[in-house]
Structure formats: C-alpha cells, structure tokens
Scaffold this motif. Structure first.
Motif, mmCIF file in Angstrom:
data_model
loop_
_atom_site.group_PDB
_atom_site.id
_atom_site.type_symbol
_atom_site.label_atom_id
_atom_site.label_comp_id
_atom_site.label_asym_id
_atom_site.label_seq_id
_atom_site.Cartn_x
_atom_site.Cartn_y
_atom_site.Cartn_z
ATOM 1 N N TYR A 263 0.821 -1.215 0.000
ATOM 2 C CA TYR A 263 0.000 0.000 0.000
ATOM 3 C C TYR A 263 0.860 1.272 0.000
ATOM 4 O O TYR A 263 0.384 2.338 -0.377
ATOM 5 C CB TYR A 263 -0.919 0.016 1.222
ATOM 6 C CG TYR A 263 -2.019 -1.024 1.185
ATOM 7 C CD1 TYR A 263 -2.514 -1.510 -0.022
ATOM 8 C CD2 TYR A 263 -2.563 -1.533 2.364
ATOM 9 C CE1 TYR A 263 -3.522 -2.459 -0.053
ATOM 10 C CE2 TYR A 263 -3.570 -2.486 2.346
ATOM 11 C CZ TYR A 263 -4.044 -2.954 1.127
ATOM 12 O OH TYR A 263 -5.042 -3.897 1.098
ATOM 13 N N VAL A 264 2.099 1.158 0.437
ATOM 14 C CA VAL A 264 2.961 2.346 0.489
ATOM 15 C C VAL A 264 3.684 2.562 -0.836
ATOM 16 O O VAL A 264 4.483 3.505 -0.966
ATOM 17 C CB VAL A 264 3.989 2.245 1.650
ATOM 18 C CG1 VAL A 264 3.296 2.114 2.975
ATOM 19 C CG2 VAL A 264 4.956 1.072 1.423
ATOM 20 N N ASN A 265 3.431 1.691 -1.812
ATOM 21 C CA ASN A 265 4.070 1.852 -3.123
ATOM 22 C C ASN A 265 3.637 3.185 -3.749
ATOM 23 O O ASN A 265 2.452 3.450 -3.920
ATOM 24 C CB ASN A 265 3.682 0.685 -4.028
ATOM 25 C CG ASN A 265 4.379 0.751 -5.373
ATOM 26 O OD1 ASN A 265 5.504 1.237 -5.461
ATOM 27 N ND2 ASN A 265 3.724 0.274 -6.413
ATOM 28 N N GLY A 266 4.593 4.028 -4.077
ATOM 29 C CA GLY A 266 4.298 5.318 -4.680
ATOM 30 C C GLY A 266 4.181 6.456 -3.681
ATOM 31 O O GLY A 266 4.080 7.623 -4.076
ATOM 32 N N VAL A 267 4.190 6.160 -2.381
ATOM 33 C CA VAL A 267 4.119 7.212 -1.371
ATOM 34 C C VAL A 267 5.414 8.015 -1.392
ATOM 35 O O VAL A 267 6.504 7.455 -1.371
ATOM 36 C CB VAL A 267 3.894 6.603 0.029
ATOM 37 C CG1 VAL A 267 3.973 7.697 1.099
ATOM 38 C CG2 VAL A 267 2.543 5.909 0.085
ATOM 39 N N THR A 268 5.293 9.351 -1.447
ATOM 40 C CA THR A 268 6.482 10.203 -1.561
ATOM 41 C C THR A 268 6.743 11.042 -0.313
ATOM 42 O O THR A 268 7.737 11.751 -0.247
ATOM 43 C CB THR A 268 6.342 11.146 -2.767
ATOM 44 O OG1 THR A 268 5.145 11.930 -2.611
ATOM 45 C CG2 THR A 268 6.259 10.358 -4.063
ATOM 46 N N SER A 269 5.815 10.994 0.656
ATOM 47 C CA SER A 269 6.016 11.748 1.900
ATOM 48 C C SER A 269 5.283 11.056 3.029
ATOM 49 O O SER A 269 4.601 10.042 2.805
ATOM 50 C CB SER A 269 5.516 13.195 1.734
ATOM 51 O OG SER A 269 4.119 13.212 1.467
ATOM 52 N N GLY A 270 5.416 11.599 4.246
ATOM 53 C CA GLY A 270 4.819 10.977 5.405
ATOM 54 C C GLY A 270 3.316 10.792 5.261
ATOM 55 O O GLY A 270 2.590 11.748 4.968
ATOM 56 N N ILE A 271 2.857 9.565 5.459
ATOM 57 C CA ILE A 271 1.435 9.270 5.286
ATOM 58 C C ILE A 271 0.591 10.024 6.305
ATOM 59 O O ILE A 271 -0.454 10.593 5.969
ATOM 60 C CB ILE A 271 1.193 7.750 5.387
ATOM 61 C CG1 ILE A 271 1.882 7.033 4.218
ATOM 62 C CG2 ILE A 271 -0.299 7.431 5.396
ATOM 63 C CD1 ILE A 271 1.787 5.534 4.277
ATOM 64 N N GLN A 272 1.022 10.043 7.553
ATOM 65 C CA GLN A 272 0.237 10.715 8.582
ATOM 66 C C GLN A 272 0.160 12.217 8.324
ATOM 67 O O GLN A 272 -0.884 12.844 8.553
ATOM 68 C CB GLN A 272 0.848 10.454 9.968
ATOM 69 C CG GLN A 272 -0.017 10.944 11.115
ATOM 70 C CD GLN A 272 -1.410 10.325 11.087
ATOM 71 O OE1 GLN A 272 -1.553 9.098 11.035
ATOM 72 N NE2 GLN A 272 -2.451 11.152 11.107
ATOM 73 N N GLN B 291 0.173 13.621 5.394
ATOM 74 C CA GLN B 291 -0.802 13.801 4.320
ATOM 75 C C GLN B 291 -2.233 13.661 4.841
ATOM 76 O O GLN B 291 -3.118 14.437 4.479
ATOM 77 C CB GLN B 291 -0.562 12.778 3.211
ATOM 78 C CG GLN B 291 0.768 12.953 2.481
ATOM 79 C CD GLN B 291 0.914 11.972 1.329
ATOM 80 O OE1 GLN B 291 0.058 11.911 0.463
ATOM 81 N NE2 GLN B 291 2.003 11.219 1.336
#
Length: 240
Positions: A164-173, A175
């Motif tokens: 699910y974190v594939n493609g995440v470029t910054s902190g999820i929280q 965002q």
C-alpha cells in the motif's frame, strides 16, 4: 684341487674347479654352490615366476618395504598416480576430500574464487534455497533495512499491506492530517472544487459559468454578470 671359500654368489670363482682337478672333491664344490645359493636367497621357499625383465625393474629402487606396501590393495592406474605429481597439497589437505561426493565440474566452480575461508564458512548452516538467495540479487540496502521488515512481520503486517505504500512520496500521517473529515469539517479559508455533487445535482464551473445539472442535463446556468438562465419555469415568491 682349488676350492674357494664363499658365503654369497659373488664369492664363487667361475674358473673353479680346474679341468685338472680330481673328481674326489666334486661334492665339496656342489655343497659350496648350495650353501651360497641358500645364503643369497634365504627367503625363497617357492618358485619365482617373474622374468628377468620384471626382476630388473627393481634395479636402482630406493623405496623401502614400508613404502612399497603403501601400494597394497591399490586399484588405480599409473595415470591416476601421475596426477599426484606436482601437487602441492599436504596429506591433511587431501584428507579433506575424504568422503566427498562432489564431481570435477563442481570442484572447478571454485577455480578463480577470491572468496576467503571465512566468507565461505558464512554459508555453513544456511537452509535457504538458491532461489531464495537470489532474491537479494541487486539489493542495495543493509541489515538495518532488512530488520525493519522483520519488525513489520512480527507486528503482523502482511506483504499486501506493505504494498500500500508503493508510490508514497512523503509521510502518510502528514498527508492525512491535511485532509478534512468526511463529516462535520470546518474550513477557515476558500474551498475550491471543480465539481460538487449534492444529492442528484451536479454543480460545475465551466469558463466562468456556474452550471447546475441533474441526470446529466443542464438545468440552470449563472454567469459572472449575474445572468441566470433556467431551462424550465421559474416560480418566484418575491420581487423579480
């Protein structure tokens, strides 16, 4: 009558007995010959079957009996023995092959190997398959990176969840913290939305004109000058 004194074959005088000697001492010569033969070959108790060529093979031999006995039971060939010539391995090193079932091709895989003994010993006890080991081919991380995955697995995170974190470029929280709640959100600034859906109505802005559509059909338009265009009847309860 001439009769030499002798113990071994080389003591015999080949010119004795002389042709002028009497036959009376012939038995002495016979006994002397028997004596030197038995002294020279004391351990011969049966027929010697080797030819002179075969016996001559030991001419100049410097090996001891113990050394020759090393060949007792040997099943190899001369070619096999010649393979040992020029080998620099010690007996202890050769003994490392005791019980080995590897082939020449497998041993040749070590040719040119620059890996140290310590590095090879790292493989001792590994239960991973070749396919599993190949999964680290091209890996550029370190053990700390791998330990992060170990902790994630221990916490119950599945491979699907990790993807699910594939493609995440910054902190999820971070965002998520910038997103409005689905219900009861309070906005303190201007809210921009290209399309707003309210019930069955769709409100869009096209080239400065606000359009109200229902069922995909535009029902009313309001331009920037305040002009209102309605597709149906207008019911007014105040001043028009």
């Amino acid at each position: 009558m001439a009769l030499e004194v002798g113990t071994y074959l080389d003591d015999l005088v080949d010119t004795n007995p002389a042709s002028t000697d009497g036959i009376g001492q012939a038995d002495d010569h016979i006994r002397l010959i028997k004596k030197v033969l038995k002294n020279t070959f004391p351990n011969i108790t049966g027929p010697v079957l080797g030819s002179q060529e075969e016996l001559n093979l030991i001419d100049g031999l410097t090996s001891t009996t113990v050394e020759l006995n090393q060949l007792d039971g040997y099943l190899g060939t001369v070619s096999d023995l010649n393979k040992v010539v020029a080998t620099t391995a010690s007996a202890a090193e050769l003994n490392l092959l005791d019980g080995a079932v590897v082939t020449t091709a497998e041993i040749n895989k070590l040719s040119g190997l620059s890996t140290t003994t310590g590095e090879l010993n790292t493989l001792a006890g590994i239960t991973a398959s070749t396919s599993e080991l190949n999964k680290v081919d091209g890996y550029t991380g370190n053990s700390s990176d791998l330990n992060i995955l170990s902790g994630a697995a221990a916490a119950g995170v599945s491979s699907t969840e990790l993807r699910y974190v594939n493609g995440v470029t910054s902190g999820i929280q971070t965002q998520l913290g910038t997103k409005a709640n689905l219900s009861g959100a309070t906005f303190t600034g201007t809210v921009s939305a290209p399309t707003v859906v309210v019930g069955g109505w769709t409100v869009t802005e096209v080239s400065g004109v606000l359009k109200f559509s229902k069922g995909g059909i535009n029902k009313m338009s309001l331009d920037g000058y305040g002009n209102l265009v309605v597709a149906g009847d207008v019911t007014a309860f105040g001043t028009v």
